[in-house]
Design a protein around this motif. Structure first.
Motif, PDB file in Angstrom:
ATOM      1  N   UNK A  32       0.777  -1.229   0.000  1.00 58.75           N
ATOM      2  CA  UNK A  32       0.000   0.000   0.000  1.00 58.75           C
ATOM      3  C   UNK A  32       0.807   1.275   0.000  1.00 58.75           C
ATOM      4  N   UNK A  33       2.123   1.194   0.214  1.00 55.92           N
ATOM      5  CA  UNK A  33       2.935   2.404   0.198  1.00 55.92           C
ATOM      6  C   UNK A  33       3.041   2.966  -1.222  1.00 55.92           C
ATOM      7  N   UNK A  34       3.364   4.231  -1.306  1.00 53.97           N
ATOM      8  CA  UNK A  34       3.570   4.876  -2.598  1.00 53.97           C
ATOM      9  C   UNK A  34       4.991   4.578  -3.071  1.00 53.97           C
ATOM     10  N   UNK A  35       5.116   4.069  -4.278  1.00 55.15           N
ATOM     11  CA  UNK A  35       6.416   3.724  -4.850  1.00 55.15           C
ATOM     12  C   UNK A  35       6.907   4.838  -5.764  1.00 55.15           C
ATOM     13  N   UNK A  36       8.178   4.780  -6.073  1.00 59.15           N
ATOM     14  CA  UNK A  36       8.789   5.735  -6.997  1.00 59.15           C
ATOM     15  C   UNK A  36       9.477   4.942  -8.109  1.00 59.15           C
ATOM     16  N   UNK A  37       8.749   4.615  -9.182  1.00 59.68           N
ATOM     17  CA  UNK A  37       9.340   3.804 -10.252  1.00 59.68           C
ATOM     18  C   UNK A  37      10.605   4.420 -10.860  1.00 59.68           C
ATOM     19  N   UNK A  38      10.610   5.731 -11.000  1.00 55.66           N
ATOM     20  CA  UNK A  38      11.787   6.376 -11.606  1.00 55.66           C
ATOM     21  C   UNK A  38      13.016   6.165 -10.734  1.00 55.66           C
ATOM     22  N   UNK A  39      12.854   6.402  -9.437  1.00 51.88           N
ATOM     23  CA  UNK A  39      13.978   6.202  -8.527  1.00 51.88           C
ATOM     24  C   UNK A  39      14.420   4.742  -8.510  1.00 51.88           C
ATOM     25  N   UNK A  40      13.459   3.831  -8.535  1.00 50.39           N
ATOM     26  CA  UNK A  40      13.791   2.404  -8.514  1.00 50.39           C
ATOM     27  C   UNK A  40      14.635   2.024  -9.716  1.00 50.39           C
ATOM     28  N   UNK A  41      14.216   2.471 -10.899  1.00 51.90           N
ATOM     29  CA  UNK A  41      14.954   2.138 -12.116  1.00 51.90           C
ATOM     30  C   UNK A  41      16.341   2.780 -12.114  1.00 51.90           C
ATOM     31  N   UNK A  42      16.428   4.006 -11.637  1.00 53.04           N
ATOM     32  CA  UNK A  42      17.726   4.685 -11.602  1.00 53.04           C
ATOM     33  C   UNK A  42      18.655   4.057 -10.568  1.00 53.04           C
TER      34      UNK A  42
END
Length: 445
Positions: A33-43
């Motif tokens: 349920x937390x908000x993810x950060x796809x851009x940060x994850x990929x970087x």
């Protein structure tokens, strides 16, 4: 013959989110349920790849899967336009929608099991995509995984591709996360350690009680047969049931090996001594077991820190580097073990490198989850298709691609947004051009 281990890391997909889909994966469940950060994850993933490439290790890239998997939703009876399918799924089956949006293919340790050519009777590198049948969101991956691997390793004279095992509980296969190859160096014939959680047929019934055992002995044996491996090349060891119940859903959460070194927790194997004896009997070079006792690192600390889900990398001088997640610094017992037990011990581990992969860690995947190891000769590396071996130019293009296409905020509720689906398809279509892979996605076929 110059054989090098190439780590093929999975690019984190644009739909990276925290849906808590993996039962038995403590980190995944606790961050639901937390908000993810796809851009940060990929970087973060790309930064890890780049740093290892800069340090002289061979680094490859594998693309993410097509998500959301609208075809899967239509197979399940959701009809209409893409927007209508997403809206209906969000309303009627939100957990199914979350599953078809999962970016779990980023953990390419589960993509397949690989046998290098030096071990195979026919002198080819062998691949079997994992069926991942134990969870619906991962069961959706093997078809595309197979196409991607066949596209990259396309030379039939050098590479062999096997069918996915039957997607039934008896042949539950989670890929290289439960497989370790041990040898004096990558060019020597090796011994393959297959770790399973349960037997589908027979056995003594001793199994975990809290969480499911995902890998079966029968699946591991079938993959070894597909690859032509004989008894002298294989060891099959049962994972400790207590470790599984503590959240060790794959063996690579409790043990990691490379070359002649096996770094493992006291509770990694149900029969610790029997496993070591079988390996010593088969490995040509002296086995170097590095045991971490439970008194030094508890199972809870091992799971929370992912100490054993680290990358163990061989250096040219024979020493080894251990790439650990930042969470290892946050657990006093784990950090003390790294400094006093591993670095100060009589073993080849000479350096510990800390990497920030928090976005992946919150979903239950550390540095070792993010990579599929493939030992390749110089000729085999030259025979790869596509543009998948990382260099400065490719890293720059992929970084720019992520920044163009990825959102910096994604909550589970956002998965029903039809704009996200359109953004993802556009991004993946461009990515296949960058990586020169051809039409590997369903929407391209």
């Amino acid at each position: 013959m110059s054989v090098r281990e190439v780590n093929f890391d999975g690019l984190v997909g644009p739909t990276h989110n925290y849906s808590g889909l993996a039962h038995g994966n403590v980190a995944s469940m606790s961050h639901e349920g937390l908000v993810a950060n796809p851009r940060e994850a990929a970087l973060q993933g790309l930064e890890k790849m780049k740093s290892l490439m800069d340090a002289g290790y061979a680094q490859g890239v594998l693309p993410p899967q097509q998500r959301p998997d609208l075809g899967a939703l239509r197979d399940l009876g959701f009809a209409g336009s893409d927007a209508e399918v997403l809206a209906r799924a969000a309303d009627e089956a939100p957990q199914v929608l979350r599953a078809v949006c999962s970016a779990s293919s980023m953990w390419t340790a589960n993509a397949a099991t690989v046998t290098p050519s030096v071990d195979a009777p026919d002198g080819r590198v062998h691949f079997t995509p994992a069926n991942l049948q134990s969870s619906f969101h991962r069961y959706l991956e093997p078809a595309t995984t197979g196409r991607v691997l066949a596209s990259i390793f396309a030379d039939e004279a050098r590479f062999a591709h096997h069918p996915v095992l039957p997607a039934t509980p008896a042949f539950s296969d989670e890929g290289a996360a439960n497989h370790t190859r041990l040898a004096g160096d990558h060019g020597e014939p090796g011994v393959h350690l297959y770790v399973y959680g349960r037997q589908a047929f027979g056995g003594d019934g001793i199994a975990p009680r809290r969480y499911p055992a995902r890998q079966t002995l029968e699946a591991s044996q079938a993959v070894a047969r597909q690859h032509g491996l004989g008894d002298a090349q294989t060891v099959f060891a049962q994972q400790h049931p207590e470790a599984i119940d503590a959240g060790v859903f794959h063996n690579d959460v409790i043990a990691v090996g490379n070359g002649p070194v096996l770094l493992y927790h006291e509770y990694a194997f149900r029969d610790e001594q029997g496993t070591l004896d079988a390996l010593r009997e088969r490995v040509a070079s002296p086995l170097i077991p590095v045991r971490v006792p439970v008194e030094a690192v508890s199972l809870d600390d091992a799971v929370a820190s992912y100490l054993f889900n680290s990358q163990l990398l061989t250096n040219a001088d024979g020493t080894m580097t251990l790439v650990v997640p930042g969470e290892c610094q946050e657990r006093e017992a784990v950090w003390r073990c790294l400094q006093d037990h591993l670095l100060a011990g009589h073993n080849p581990i000479a350096e510990v490198v800390v990497k920030d992969v928090k976005q992946s860690m919150r979903n239950g995947g550390g540095p070792a989850c993010l990579r599929l190891r493939v030992a390749l000769s110089e000729a085999e590396r030259a025979a790869l298709s596509g543009r998948v071996l990382l260099d400065d130019a490719l890293h720059g293009e992929l970084t720019a691609w992520v920044k163009r296409h990825y959102r910096d905020r994604l909550a589970p509720a956002d998965l029903a947004d039809p704009a996200l689906a359109s953004e993802t398809l556009a991004a993946l279509d461009e990515l296949t051009g960058i990586l020169q892979l051809g039409s590997v996605y369903p929407f391209q076929r």
